[in-house]
Design an enzyme around this catalytic site. Structure first.
Site, PDB file in Angstrom:
ATOM      1  N   ASP A 162      -8.477  -9.648   9.890  1.00  0.00           N
ATOM      2  CA  ASP A 162     -10.525  -9.276   8.690  1.00  0.00           C
ATOM      3  C   ASP A 162     -10.915 -10.865   9.949  1.00  0.00           C
ATOM      4  O   ASP A 162     -11.626 -11.594  10.134  1.00  0.00           O
ATOM      5  CB  ASP A 162     -10.184  -9.429   7.376  1.00  0.00           C
ATOM      6  CG  ASP A 162     -10.964  -7.990   7.415  1.00  0.00           C
ATOM      7  OD1 ASP A 162     -10.300  -7.223   8.041  1.00  0.00           O
ATOM      8  OD2 ASP A 162     -12.084  -7.428   6.317  1.00  0.00           O
ATOM      9  N   ASP A 179      -3.717  -7.163   6.341  1.00  0.00           N
ATOM     10  CA  ASP A 179      -5.237  -6.406   6.279  1.00  0.00           C
ATOM     11  C   ASP A 179      -6.308  -7.912   5.944  1.00  0.00           C
ATOM     12  O   ASP A 179      -7.141  -7.685   6.207  1.00  0.00           O
ATOM     13  CB  ASP A 179      -5.004  -5.678   4.512  1.00  0.00           C
ATOM     14  CG  ASP A 179      -6.390  -5.154   4.831  1.00  0.00           C
ATOM     15  OD1 ASP A 179      -7.009  -5.076   5.577  1.00  0.00           O
ATOM     16  OD2 ASP A 179      -6.484  -3.972   3.829  1.00  0.00           O
ATOM     17  N   LYS A 197       6.028 -14.192   2.461  1.00  0.00           N
ATOM     18  CA  LYS A 197       6.249 -14.763   1.476  1.00  0.00           C
ATOM     19  C   LYS A 197       7.047 -15.345   0.271  1.00  0.00           C
ATOM     20  O   LYS A 197       6.702 -14.679  -0.637  1.00  0.00           O
ATOM     21  CB  LYS A 197       4.769 -14.034   0.794  1.00  0.00           C
ATOM     22  CG  LYS A 197       4.056 -15.230  -0.404  1.00  0.00           C
ATOM     23  CD  LYS A 197       3.257 -16.252   0.016  1.00  0.00           C
ATOM     24  CE  LYS A 197       2.979 -16.748  -1.500  1.00  0.00           C
ATOM     25  NZ  LYS A 197       2.675 -18.685  -1.115  1.00  0.00           N
ATOM     26  N   TYR A 233       0.823  -0.917   0.427  1.00  0.00           N
ATOM     27  CA  TYR A 233      -0.061   0.215  -0.037  1.00  0.00           C
ATOM     28  C   TYR A 233       0.575   1.069   0.215  1.00  0.00           C
ATOM     29  O   TYR A 233       0.321   2.273   0.419  1.00  0.00           O
ATOM     30  CB  TYR A 233      -1.449   0.320   1.041  1.00  0.00           C
ATOM     31  CG  TYR A 233      -2.032  -1.277   1.207  1.00  0.00           C
ATOM     32  CD1 TYR A 233      -1.948  -2.306   0.383  1.00  0.00           C
ATOM     33  CD2 TYR A 233      -2.826  -0.736   3.043  1.00  0.00           C
ATOM     34  CE1 TYR A 233      -3.271  -3.483   0.427  1.00  0.00           C
ATOM     35  CE2 TYR A 233      -3.192  -2.067   2.221  1.00  0.00           C
ATOM     36  CZ  TYR A 233      -3.515  -3.209   1.410  1.00  0.00           C
ATOM     37  OH  TYR A 233      -4.649  -3.735   1.862  1.00  0.00           O
ATOM     38  N   ASP A 243      -0.529 -17.359   3.362  1.00  0.00           N
ATOM     39  CA  ASP A 243      -1.265 -19.138   2.880  1.00  0.00           C
ATOM     40  C   ASP A 243      -1.224 -20.190   4.053  1.00  0.00           C
ATOM     41  O   ASP A 243      -2.694 -20.418   4.981  1.00  0.00           O
ATOM     42  CB  ASP A 243      -0.774 -19.401   1.884  1.00  0.00           C
ATOM     43  CG  ASP A 243       0.433 -19.846   1.349  1.00  0.00           C
ATOM     44  OD1 ASP A 243       1.835 -19.793   1.623  1.00  0.00           O
ATOM     45  OD2 ASP A 243       1.139 -20.236   0.987  1.00  0.00           O
TER      46      ASP A 243
HETATM   47  N1  GGG Z   1     -12.332   1.613   9.912  1.00  0.00           N
HETATM   48  C1  GGG Z   1     -11.809   0.973   9.261  1.00  0.00           C
HETATM   49  C2  GGG Z   1     -12.279   1.609   7.323  1.00  0.00           C
HETATM   50  O1  GGG Z   1     -13.083   1.912   7.131  1.00  0.00           O
HETATM   51  N2  GGG Z   1     -11.918   0.383   7.274  1.00  0.00           N
HETATM   52  C3  GGG Z   1     -11.849   0.742   5.249  1.00  0.00           C
HETATM   53  C4  GGG Z   1     -10.865   0.225   4.558  1.00  0.00           C
HETATM   54  O2  GGG Z   1     -11.111  -0.018   3.397  1.00  0.00           O
HETATM   55  N3  GGG Z   1      -9.834  -0.460   5.335  1.00  0.00           N
HETATM   56  C5  GGG Z   1      -8.544  -0.476   3.813  1.00  0.00           C
HETATM   57  C6  GGG Z   1      -7.760  -0.806   4.534  1.00  0.00           C
HETATM   58  O3  GGG Z   1      -7.829  -1.191   6.010  1.00  0.00           O
HETATM   59  O4  GGG Z   1      -6.793  -0.617   4.172  1.00  0.00           O
END
Ligand code: GGG
Length: 358
Positions: free
Chosen positions: A250, A246, A189, A138, A222
Site C-alpha cells: 500500500d 500487505d 522482523k 494470515y 520498520d
Molecule cells: N482487490 C483487493 C481487495 O479487495 N482487498 C481487500 C482487502 O481488505 N484485502 C486485505 C488483504 O489484501 O489481505
C-alpha cells in the site's frame, strides 16, 4: 484461435465498476489481436450475495472456479458486514483453496503520474513486491475464548512452515534473477519475532545459495518504510510475509502515485489451480456509484493475467496503451487529481491500443 475461460468476480463496491471496465478493455483487445478469445463467465458473489444467502460464495464455488484458466477479481468489503467475514469468505477463501501462494505486486511510476516523493524519477522507483500469500500472519490460526468475560482471550498465531517459506523464497529469487538488476531485498522482523522470522531469514540464506547470480540484502520491516521513502532507487525485487507485504505494498502504491493504479496477481505458480488477478485497492465505498473509480489497476492486472496466459504481445500492447493514457493529465481520475471518469479512461485505453494496432 486460443481460447481462455475467465471467471469474473467483481464482488463489492467499485469492484462492480472496474471489473466490467476491465472486461470491456480485454474483449476489445482480443478483437484487435485476433489470436485469442476470452470466454468470460461472471459470478455475483460478494457482500450482496452474503446478505441473501449468509455466505460470500456458494459451497461448491471452488468446484465451479476450478475449470477456469484464470480469475479476474474486483474488491471485497462493505460497510455493513464485518471485514473479516467478507475477506475470509471470498478473497482469502479463493487464495487459500487454490494455493495461490505467490502474490506479485509490481510498482512503477507510470508516465504522467506524480509521486508524492517529489523529485523521484521513474527509473528510481521500479519494484516488484512478492507477498507470501498462504500462511504467515494470515494463516487463519487462533481463536477466542470466554467471550464477553473480563478474562476473554484472543490469539492470532502467525504460521511459518519450511515448505511455505522455501517456496516463496525460491519464487522471489527466481523473479529477481529474471529482472535486469538481479537484486532481492528480504524483509524481516527477526529482531523482535524470534522464531518464525528467524527461520524465514535462515531459509532466505539457504535459498540464496541456489541463486549465486542474485545479490540480496535483508531489511527490518520498520526500516524498510524509511528506505522505500528516502532511497527508493536502492530497491528492486522485494519479498515479505503476508502482513508485512500487505502494508508495504500500500505504501509502494501511494509512493507511485495512487493505489488506484496498483495491480496484483495471486499466483499458483505450479498451475495446479487457476490464478487470480485483481487491483490492489479495496471496495472504496466512499466513491462507489460515482463513476470515478480509477480502472488502471484493474487494466494493469489484466496485463498480468494475459502474461500468465501466455499472451505476452497483447499484454505489452495493453500496457503501452495504459501508459499513453496516464501520460495525459486530462485522462486522470480524481485519485490522481484529475476529473476523468472510469468511462472516459476506459474508452481512452481502448482507443490507444486500437491506434497502436493501426
Ligand atoms: N482487490 C483487493 C481487495 O479487495 N482487498 C481487500 C482487502 O481488505 N484485502 C486485505 C488483504 O489484501 O489481505
Amino acid at each position: 484461435m486460443r481460447e481462455f475461460k475467465i471467471a469474473a468476480i467483481p464482488a463489492d463496491g467499485i469492484g462492480k465498476e472496474v471489473v466490467p471496465a476491465g472486461l470491456e478493455v480485454l474483449a476489445a483487445l482480443a478483437r484487435c489481436d485476433g489470436g485469442f478469445a476470452l470466454n468470460v463467465e461472471s459470478f455475483d458473489w460478494g457482500s450482496d450475495y452474503y446478505k441473501q444467502h449468509g455466505i460470500m460464495m456458494p459451497a461448491n464455488g471452488r468446484e465451479l472456479l476450478k475449470k477456469f484458466n484464470a480469475i479476474y477479481f474486483g474488491a471485497v468489503g462493505t460497510p455493513d458486514v464485518p471485514d473479516h467475514i467478507t475477506l475470509w469468505g471470498l478473497r482469502l477463501n479463493i487464495c487459500q483453496s487454490f494455493d495461490q501462494y505467490a502474490n506479485v505486486r509490481p510498482t512503477r511510476i507510470l508516465p504522467g503520474i506524480k509521486s508524492p516523493l517529489g523529485n523521484v524519477q521513474a527509473k528510481d522507483l521500479d519494484w516488484v513486491i512478492v507477498r507470501e500469500n498462504s500462511e504467515g500472519e494470515y494463516a487463519g490460526q487462533g481463536g477466542r475464548s470466554h467471550r464477553g468475560f473480563p478474562e476473554e482471550v484472543a490469539t492470532e498465531v502467525a504460521i511459518f512452515t519450511r515448505t511455505g517459506v522455501r517456496r516463496i523464497m525460491r519464487f522471489a529469487f527466481a523473479l529477481a534473477q529474471s529482472r535486469p538488476r538481479k537484486f532481492l531485498t528480504v524483509v524481516t522482523k527477526s529482531n523482535a519475532q524470534r522464531h518464525g522470522m528467524v527461520m524465514w531469514d535462515e531459509i532466505a540464506a539457504e535459498v540464496a545459495a541456489e541463486f549465486p547470480d542474485v545479490t540480496w540484502d535483508k531489511m527490518l520491516v520498520d526500516a524498510m518504510t524509511v528506505r522505500m521513502t528516502l532511497k527508493p532507487g536502492t530497491l528492486d525485487t522485494i519479498v515479505a510475509t503476508n502482513l508485512h507485504a500487505d502494508i508495504l505494498s500500500d505504501l509502494a502504491a501511494a509512493l507511485a502515485g495512487s493505489i488506484g493504479i496498483a495491480p496484483t496477481a495471486n499466483l499458483n505458480p505450479e498451475r495446479t489451480f487457476p490464478s487470480m488477478f485483481e487491483p490492489i485497492h479495496g471496495s472504496a465505498f466512499d466513491i462507489t456509484g460515482k463513476g470515478i473509480a480509477n480502472p488502471i489497476g484493474t487494466f494493469w492486472s489484466g496485463c498480468m493475467m494475459l502474461d500468465h496466459l501466455g499472451e505476452k504481445k497483447a499484454s505489452a500492447r495493453l500496457m503501452r496503451a495504459i501508459e499513453r493514457v496516464t501520460a495525459n493529465p486530462a485522462l486522470h481520475t480524481p485519485d490522481l487529481g484529475g476529473k476523468a471518469t472510469t468511462r472516459i479512461v476506459t474508452a481512452a485505453v481502448i482507443a490507444a491500443f486500437q491506434a497502436d494496432h493501426a
